[in-house]
Motif scaffolding. Structure first.
Motif, PDB file in Angstrom:
ATOM      1  N   ASP A 149       0.854  -1.186   0.000  1.00  0.00           N
ATOM      2  CA  ASP A 149       0.000   0.000   0.000  1.00  0.00           C
ATOM      3  C   ASP A 149       0.889   1.235   0.000  1.00  0.00           C
ATOM      4  O   ASP A 149       1.780   1.366   0.828  1.00  0.00           O
ATOM      5  CB  ASP A 149      -0.903  -0.013   1.239  1.00  0.00           C
ATOM      6  N   THR A 150       0.662   2.142  -0.928  1.00  0.00           N
ATOM      7  CA  THR A 150       1.497   3.345  -1.040  1.00  0.00           C
ATOM      8  C   THR A 150       0.748   4.608  -0.631  1.00  0.00           C
ATOM      9  O   THR A 150       1.092   5.699  -1.062  1.00  0.00           O
ATOM     10  CB  THR A 150       2.021   3.503  -2.481  1.00  0.00           C
ATOM     11  N   HIS A 151      -0.271   4.463   0.191  1.00  0.00           N
ATOM     12  CA  HIS A 151      -1.057   5.603   0.666  1.00  0.00           C
ATOM     13  C   HIS A 151      -0.669   5.885   2.120  1.00  0.00           C
ATOM     14  O   HIS A 151      -1.174   5.234   3.031  1.00  0.00           O
ATOM     15  CB  HIS A 151      -2.549   5.304   0.555  1.00  0.00           C
ATOM     16  N   PRO A 152       0.225   6.846   2.351  1.00  0.00           N
ATOM     17  CA  PRO A 152       0.711   7.102   3.708  1.00  0.00           C
ATOM     18  C   PRO A 152      -0.347   7.749   4.602  1.00  0.00           C
ATOM     19  O   PRO A 152      -1.307   8.351   4.120  1.00  0.00           O
ATOM     20  CB  PRO A 152       1.887   8.050   3.490  1.00  0.00           C
ATOM     21  N   GLU A 153      -0.128   7.609   5.904  1.00  0.00           N
ATOM     22  CA  GLU A 153      -1.055   8.135   6.903  1.00  0.00           C
ATOM     23  C   GLU A 153      -0.264   8.657   8.095  1.00  0.00           C
ATOM     24  O   GLU A 153       0.722   8.039   8.497  1.00  0.00           O
ATOM     25  CB  GLU A 153      -1.986   7.012   7.349  1.00  0.00           C
ATOM     26  N   CYS A 154      -0.685   9.794   8.656  1.00  0.00           N
ATOM     27  CA  CYS A 154      -0.100  10.320   9.894  1.00  0.00           C
ATOM     28  C   CYS A 154      -1.198  10.393  10.942  1.00  0.00           C
ATOM     29  O   CYS A 154      -2.260  10.976  10.706  1.00  0.00           O
ATOM     30  CB  CYS A 154       0.491  11.717   9.687  1.00  0.00           C
ATOM     31  N   ASP A 155      -0.930   9.807  12.107  1.00  0.00           N
ATOM     32  CA  ASP A 155      -1.930   9.662  13.154  1.00  0.00           C
ATOM     33  C   ASP A 155      -1.482  10.265  14.473  1.00  0.00           C
ATOM     34  O   ASP A 155      -0.316  10.110  14.862  1.00  0.00           O
ATOM     35  CB  ASP A 155      -2.197   8.171  13.409  1.00  0.00           C
ATOM     36  N   ASP A 156      -2.438  10.882  15.174  1.00  0.00           N
ATOM     37  CA  ASP A 156      -2.150  11.271  16.556  1.00  0.00           C
ATOM     38  C   ASP A 156      -2.265  10.013  17.418  1.00  0.00           C
ATOM     39  O   ASP A 156      -2.536   8.913  16.917  1.00  0.00           O
ATOM     40  CB  ASP A 156      -3.069  12.404  17.014  1.00  0.00           C
ATOM     41  N   GLY A 157      -2.051  10.140  18.718  1.00  0.00           N
ATOM     42  CA  GLY A 157      -2.054   8.986  19.609  1.00  0.00           C
ATOM     43  C   GLY A 157      -3.361   8.211  19.625  1.00  0.00           C
ATOM     44  O   GLY A 157      -3.371   6.974  19.711  1.00  0.00           O
ATOM     45  N   VAL A 158      -4.491   8.915  19.514  1.00  0.00           N
ATOM     46  CA  VAL A 158      -5.796   8.245  19.489  1.00  0.00           C
ATOM     47  C   VAL A 158      -5.913   7.394  18.231  1.00  0.00           C
ATOM     48  O   VAL A 158      -6.327   6.230  18.279  1.00  0.00           O
ATOM     49  CB  VAL A 158      -6.950   9.282  19.565  1.00  0.00           C
ATOM     50  N   TRP A 159      -5.513   7.957  17.091  1.00  0.00           N
ATOM     51  CA  TRP A 159      -5.595   7.209  15.835  1.00  0.00           C
ATOM     52  C   TRP A 159      -4.624   6.036  15.804  1.00  0.00           C
ATOM     53  O   TRP A 159      -4.926   5.003  15.212  1.00  0.00           O
ATOM     54  CB  TRP A 159      -5.380   8.135  14.637  1.00  0.00           C
ATOM     55  N   VAL A 160      -3.471   6.170  16.421  1.00  0.00           N
ATOM     56  CA  VAL A 160      -2.551   5.021  16.491  1.00  0.00           C
ATOM     57  C   VAL A 160      -3.256   3.873  17.212  1.00  0.00           C
ATOM     58  O   VAL A 160      -3.232   2.720  16.755  1.00  0.00           O
ATOM     59  CB  VAL A 160      -1.224   5.390  17.190  1.00  0.00           C
ATOM     60  N   ARG A 161      -3.930   4.186  18.322  1.00  0.00           N
ATOM     61  CA  ARG A 161      -4.668   3.140  19.047  1.00  0.00           C
ATOM     62  C   ARG A 161      -5.794   2.560  18.193  1.00  0.00           C
ATOM     63  O   ARG A 161      -6.008   1.351  18.166  1.00  0.00           O
ATOM     64  CB  ARG A 161      -5.231   3.689  20.362  1.00  0.00           C
TER      65      ARG A 161
END
Length: 189
Positions: free
Chosen positions: A79-91
């Motif tokens: 998958d070549t669609h990057p994502e950046c997450d805050d701590g809630v989204w990481v969980r």
């Protein structure tokens, strides 16, 4: 008749083997660490991604960061669609990966400035489009998860409504998708 059936089964089996080998070769392509980091950083504004921890699709740290955000080069191998997450989204993403329950007591934010792969808007675990299902390949967008599902009431779950919409409504992973640019015309599987 028997010979035609045998040939048909052979062709089907061979096709499955070739498809599997193609998927495995794409998934195991050796991509440099630097290339993965560069792609992951394109998911969010530089003010976030330049100091974010960069993790691989398996959550292995590629580069440590200092601002509490984590960026990945994609959600799964290939998958070549990057994502950046805050701590809630990481969980949320780790709960999704393990198909476990997710709850939060605060808002969570994620960026996907490069869009996302084709996905079922109702079922987060569906991998193949079937007739009648609502699939979408969103362009650049933000995602917001809220602590109370009732806060999603009144927001459309139609990804083709021309504005924000709820994805995965009725699941622990329900969130608001906020398109910020037109969808790219990518080849949808």
């Amino acid at each position: 008749m028997r010979g035609k059936r045998t040939r048909f089964m052979f062709v089907v089996s061979l096709s499955v083997i070739i498809f599997t080998l193609a998927v495995v070769s794409v998934a195991t392509t050796d991509e440099s660490k630097a290339a993965k980091i560069a792609r992951a950083m394109r998911a969010a504004p530089p003010s976030i991604s330049q100091n974010a921890t960069i993790v691989d699709v398996d959550w292995t740290v590629l580069r440590s960061g200092s601002n509490g955000w984590q960026c990945r080069p994609g959600g799964t191998p290939g998958d070549t669609h990057p994502e950046c997450d805050d701590g809630v989204w990481v969980r949320l993403m780790k709960a999704l990966d393990s198909k476990s329950d997710f709850k939060t007591d605060r808002i969570g934010i994620a960026y996907m400035f490069q869009g996302e792969p084709n996905g079922n808007n109702v079922d987060p675990f569906d991998t193949e489009p079937d007739p009648g299902e609502v699939w979408v390949q969103e362009g650049p967008h933000l995602m917001i998860v809220l602590p109370d599902p009732k806060m999603l009431e009144g927001i459309s779950n139609d990804p083709h409504n021309g504005g924000p919409y709820v994805m995965w409504k009725g699941t622990p992973y329900a969130h608001i998708m906020i398109p910020i640019a037109p969808r790219k015309k990518e080849k949808v599987r």
